[in-house]
Design an enzyme around this catalytic site. Structure first.
Site, short mmCIF file in Angstrom:
data_model
loop_
_atom_site.label_atom_id
_atom_site.label_comp_id
_atom_site.label_asym_id
_atom_site.label_seq_id
_atom_site.Cartn_x
_atom_site.Cartn_y
_atom_site.Cartn_z
N GLU A 62 0.70 -1.38 0.03
CA GLU A 62 -0.01 0.14 0.15
C GLU A 62 0.88 1.04 -0.02
O GLU A 62 0.48 2.16 -0.72
CB GLU A 62 -0.96 -0.07 1.11
CG GLU A 62 -2.05 -1.13 1.16
CD GLU A 62 -1.73 -2.15 1.70
OE1 GLU A 62 -0.61 -2.59 2.03
OE2 GLU A 62 -2.51 -3.41 1.32
N HIS B 59 -11.35 -3.79 9.75
CA HIS B 59 -12.02 -3.67 8.48
C HIS B 59 -13.55 -2.75 8.48
O HIS B 59 -14.32 -2.80 7.63
CB HIS B 59 -12.37 -5.06 7.78
CG HIS B 59 -11.53 -5.57 7.20
ND1 HIS B 59 -10.25 -5.73 7.44
CD2 HIS B 59 -11.51 -6.44 5.74
CE1 HIS B 59 -9.46 -6.34 6.78
NE2 HIS B 59 -10.14 -6.66 5.58
#
Lengths: 327, 336
Positions: free
Chosen positions: A58, A128
């Protein structure tokens, strides 16, 4: 008019902008596979150089977009889960967000960051389920948080065309939204909120996926108790449509902010502060905030529900604001 | 000495190294005189790396630099006056007084900026390289970083991206043996360039005090990149004379000995190159002296120019945050 779902509206925005502007590219994890649908067909249409599946890196792919933008491209970086941005935080906050000012305006950074499935879908627990937009607003990113399929397409196109970094929040619970979406290319401007339901008694500021919930609560309260609730959707979190909100609050004098980020320094805190500074003289009741509690989202569904802002809490807050009297 | 170097270029490389040496020597004085706010990380001692690499580049190639970035900026063609103006925080500076030493950049010359975060420039270089490759342009991107950055995850992620996509990137690791005061050997095993080998890229170690050796290695890497051969890694062993930053010489640091510093200075990159220029009859001793006077003048003029530049108006402090501002954005710190 034709109806599209939120994800289809995103997909159409991607396709139309990429067809129009060759400098637009998209990268991230599992873009080509596009299992949710928002990136479906892009690779077949625009090829390897413009549609990149990245390794699980990322930080690097975020920095990569910064370099591509400095070299003249217009990248879209897609994060498949909201919390993945934390892995890339240096490249987002310290590099991209600060770059233009640090360079003294030598270059623009037209990068769009799409944050997929923001917030909870239920049962995804602590890592999440965040809505990370307060961090991003704080860092100086322009941030959009559409609540309808129409806005998803229009704000996405505007985000990609902006000359500055823009974060597009695709709330998990907004993805099933379906609505009228024009086939032509169009934009929704940044910094313009919208009254979703006019009313005269209480203003509810609802962010992203909470807009439909607020509308349902408003309808039921009108039926049950005759309370006229105005639901106002900021649509973009930075820039924020201060004048639009003040116009609504000037009319109602009572406000409830309904936002799914933490109570402390969450997005509702900023709206509340703006109202305290600029709406004091026409507020007739204390500002109410219905937010997420200040803890990571627990896994168990009952615990999760206890932490999230709920329509029931909103209803109580509206009633309390409505009935409040100084005397 | 490099066999392929035209004499004129060999002389220019000496002048370029000299400019960096004199610039950062002056910077130390100016920090002490409080003309430069904050502190700087001087490049003195490492000149052969920046000049050796940048001599293999064109204006269209780009680089990402480090917190110790004056050398890279000057070697890529940065203007001395505009650099001093930036270090003084003036509006005529490269970054309009918004960046200073740690963010100095000239995007028009392909200098994508010094960086205050170790290793952060590596993926940025890869993104620019992708643009060149996708557009079929023969340009390359150079990512400079230090030995400390070899333990930064994003550098490895970036090397992997460059490798899988065969990007025209040259990773230049300037090994000056210390991350602040932490010796390389305490935090890193194996040779630095061996790590890059695991990404399947050409990777070598060169004498970072020998500008000719650095140039030769850089040129091969640049040619490989331009012809579609993908990324390379250069480990350049070198040494920083002033320590981590300007303030260090006022401190009683013990992490390196005077003997060690003296040993490295015996292999000073400017002295080594001057010797070879004279030995190869490319320059006379008088030519070297003349170049020193010329560079001294250039530095003095740059300082003079920067001193005369106006400072930015506090009213404009919020400028340059966005290309397009919106109402109340960016917000001021107090309502007005």
């Amino acid at each position: 008019m034709r109806q599209l779902r939120f994800l289809q509206a995103m997909n159409e925005a991607y396709r139309q902008v990429m067809a129009q502007d060759e400098s637009v590219m998209i990268l991230g994890e599992d873009i080509r596979g596009g299992i949710r649908g928002e990136t479906k067909g892009l690779h077949a249409a625009y090829g390897d150089d413009r549609v990149l599946d990245t390794p699980i890196s990322e930080a690097a792919f975020t920095g990569f977009a910064t370099g591509a933008a400095l070299a003249g491209l217009r990248p879209i970086v897609q994060f498949q889960v909201p919390s993945l941005i934390y892995v890339a935080f240096d490249q987002l906050v310290n590099q991209a967000a600060k770059m233009r000012l640090m360079l003294g305006g030598q270059a623009d950074l037209p990068v769009t960051y799409t944050i997929m499935v923001s917030g909870t879908r239920g049962g995804n627990a602590g890592q999440h389920s965040d809505n990370p937009y307060p961090y991003l607003v704080h860092a100086g990113f322009k941030v959009v948080c559409p609540s309808t399929a129409y806005d998803a397409k229009g704000l996405m196109i505007q985000a990609i065309r902006e000359q500055d970094p823009v974060v597009f929040i695709a709330s998990a619970m907004s993805l099933p939204q379906k609505g009228e979406v024009p086939e032509d290319i169009y934009t929704v401007p940044l910094g313009k909120g919208q009254v979703r339901r006019p009313g005269t008694d209480v203003t509810v500021v609802a962010v992203g996926h909470l807009v439909p919930e607020a509308l349902a609560v408003a309808d039921s309260l009108f039926e049950k108790r005759g309370i006229s609730v105005e639901v106002w959707d900021p649509r973009t979190l930075l820039p924020f449509d201060r004048d639009g909100l003040l116009e609504s609050v000037r009319k109602t004098g009572r406000v409830v902010i309904y936002d799914d980020t933490n109570r402390s320094c969450g997005y509702a805190s900023e709206i509340s502060a703006i109202l305290g500074e600029h709406a004091f003289s026409y507020l007739v009741a204390p500002i109410k905030r219905i937010t997420r509690a200040d803890i990571p989202l627990p896994y168990n569904p009952d615990l999760e529900a206890a932490v999230l802002p709920s329509p029931k809490q909103l209803e109580q807050a509206i009633c309390s604001a409505w009935s409040y009297s100084k005397s | 000495m490099s066999n392929i170097l035209p004499p004129q270029m060999a002389r220019k490389m000496y002048a370029d190294m000299l400019r960096i040496r004199q610039f950062d020597t002056k910077v130390v004085e100016l920090v002490d005189d409080d003309l430069i706010p904050g502190s700087c990380h001087e490049y003195c001692g490492q000149e052969a790396v920046a000049v050796g690499v940048c001599s293999a580049l064109t204006d269209k190639d780009i680089l990402t630099s480090t917190h110790r970035g004056h050398g890279h900026t000057l070697a890529k063609g940065g203007d001395v006056g505009k650099m001093f103006a930036e270090l003084f925080g003036r509006s005529a500076g490269y970054n309009k007084g918004r960046g200073g030493s740690m963010h100095i950049a000239d995007v028009s010359l392909g200098i994508f900026g010094a960086n205050g975060i170790v290793g952060a420039g590596a993926p940025i270089a890869c993104g620019a390289a992708h643009k060149f490759k996708a557009a079929g342009e023969p340009h390359v991107a150079v990512s400079f970083f230090g030995d400390g950055a070899i333990n930064q995850g994003v550098v490895h992620e970036a090397m992997n991206l460059a490798a899988i996509w065969r990007l025209p990137v040259i990773f230049v690791c300037e090994n000056n043996l210390y991350a602040m005061t932490t010796p390389l050997r305490e935090v890193t095993i194996l040779e630095l360039h061996e790590r890059a080998q695991s990404y399947g890229m050409a990777s070598i170690k060169v004498d970072g005090m020998d500008v000719g050796a650095v140039f030769d290695a850089a040129l091969s890497a640049v040619e490989r990149a331009r012809s579609g051969g993908g990324p390379s890694f250069l480990q350049c062993d070198t040494y920083r004379y002033f320590g981590h930053y300007s303030g260090e010489r006022h401190m009683k640091t013990t992490y390196r000995t005077q003997q060690e510093i003296d040993e490295w200075k015996k292999r000073d990159p400017l002295d080594l190159w001057a010797e070879r220029l004279i030995r190869g009859s490319i320059c006379s001793a008088q030519d070297i002296e003349r170049m020193k006077r010329e560079v001294d003048d250039e530095i003095a003029q740059g300082v003079e120019y920067a001193r005369g530049c106006p400072t930015p108006s506090p009213q404009d402090a919020l400028e340059y945050m966005y290309a397009v501002n919106y109402p109340y954005t960016p917000a001021k710190g107090a309502e007005q």
